[in-house]
Write a protein that holds these residues in place. Sequence first.
Motif, PDB file in Angstrom:
ATOM      1  N   MET A 190       0.714  -1.186   0.184  1.00 28.60           N
ATOM      2  CA  MET A 190      -0.025  -0.071  -0.037  1.00 28.60           C
ATOM      3  C   MET A 190       0.828   1.296   0.024  1.00 28.60           C
ATOM      4  N   THR A 191       2.167   1.055   0.672  1.00 28.20           N
ATOM      5  CA  THR A 191       3.000   2.241   0.752  1.00 28.20           C
ATOM      6  C   THR A 191       3.580   2.742  -0.678  1.00 28.20           C
ATOM      7  N   TYR A 196     -12.087  -3.515  -0.654  1.00 24.46           N
ATOM      8  CA  TYR A 196     -11.073  -2.795  -1.258  1.00 24.46           C
ATOM      9  C   TYR A 196     -11.554  -2.114  -2.602  1.00 24.46           C
ATOM     10  N   VAL A 225      -2.206   6.515   2.644  1.00 26.45           N
ATOM     11  CA  VAL A 225      -0.886   6.090   2.728  1.00 26.45           C
ATOM     12  C   VAL A 225      -0.008   6.518   3.608  1.00 26.45           C
ATOM     13  N   GLU A 226       1.107   6.012   4.036  1.00 23.90           N
ATOM     14  CA  GLU A 226       2.150   6.659   4.846  1.00 23.90           C
ATOM     15  C   GLU A 226       3.181   6.952   4.086  1.00 23.90           C
ATOM     16  N   LEU A 228       0.542   9.896   7.831  1.00 24.37           N
ATOM     17  CA  LEU A 228      -0.589   9.249   6.841  1.00 24.37           C
ATOM     18  C   LEU A 228      -1.133  10.578   6.043  1.00 24.37           C
ATOM     19  N   CYS A 257     -11.129   4.752   5.396  1.00 22.03           N
ATOM     20  CA  CYS A 257      -9.860   4.440   5.036  1.00 22.03           C
ATOM     21  C   CYS A 257      -8.979   4.087   6.123  1.00 22.03           C
ATOM     22  N   ASN A 287      -7.186   0.260   6.646  1.00 25.51           N
ATOM     23  CA  ASN A 287      -5.651   0.370   7.254  1.00 25.51           C
ATOM     24  C   ASN A 287      -5.764  -0.733   8.380  1.00 25.51           C
ATOM     25  N   GLN A 288      -6.242  -0.312   9.641  1.00 31.07           N
ATOM     26  CA  GLN A 288      -6.219  -1.122  10.830  1.00 31.07           C
ATOM     27  C   GLN A 288      -6.645  -2.415  10.254  1.00 31.07           C
ATOM     28  N   ARG A 314      -3.826  -4.422   8.535  1.00 30.59           N
ATOM     29  CA  ARG A 314      -2.569  -4.787   9.189  1.00 30.59           C
ATOM     30  C   ARG A 314      -2.895  -6.220  10.001  1.00 30.59           C
TER      31      ARG A 314
END
Length: 261
Positions: free
Chosen positions: A11-12, A112, A121-122, A129, A169, A173-174, A177
């Motif tokens: 994702m990054t 998704y 994104v990070e 973020l 979003c 993301n959480q 992970r």
Amino acid sequence: MTDRLPGPTKMTDVANADAPQMPLLYKNPVAVSAQHHANVKVKRNRTFRYASKIHAVPVLAEEMPQLQNHYPLVFGPGPSAGVMALLGLRAGENLFLREDFTWAYNAQIPAYIGRYPFILVEMPEDKRLVLIMEEDEEILIRGEGAEGDLPLFKDGKGTKEGEDILNYCVAFNQSARQTQLFCEEVEKLGLLVDQRAEVVTPEGKQLSLSGFRVIDEQKFNELPDETFLEWRKRNWIGLVYAHFVSLGRWQNLIDRLPKGV
């Protein structure tokens, strides 16, 4: 005809302008800002043309119990692969879209796909973020739009609708992970085996899909009791059984093949 599933995408990657590969569906995303998107709205009545050329999509662990009823759920290739829902039997074909590009009735849309065109994104330089989006004209509209369309900003400030998108979003993301932790544990314990699907269409043609893996049921059943109990505490046992149940959904794909295939 033999097709392979696409490999995993970080994702990054999208936060790096020099990254060679974008996440699935995204081509040229930009940061969401009041300056550039002051009059942008999200169409409430969207279609899914953007997903018409994908036959596999990443899924979250928490949605597996629902998705098991519609799609085969498999693990992609490679050590960092996640869980994927199969939408078709051939590359470039999504069998769950109707002619008007709306999603098939009674089939849950994977998160998704529902999250698009947004993604959180990070930024690697400062770990910040950032909400970015693909400026897809089929999803977004500039100006007044239609009744019910969702504005991102008003008077230079974020709207409730925009906040809801951001929160979705963040939650995505959480959950991603947590899904990654599950997949890493499955990989570490050596439970995955390569698999190939051989199906015969109603017209008698043979299609073959490779490049994916499944959990070996015997290896899973031989896990030590302490591992099984730990997985139960983490709600992972249900994910494994959702995966097993979903492997009986190949007929869902076969039944959706166009006539003549």
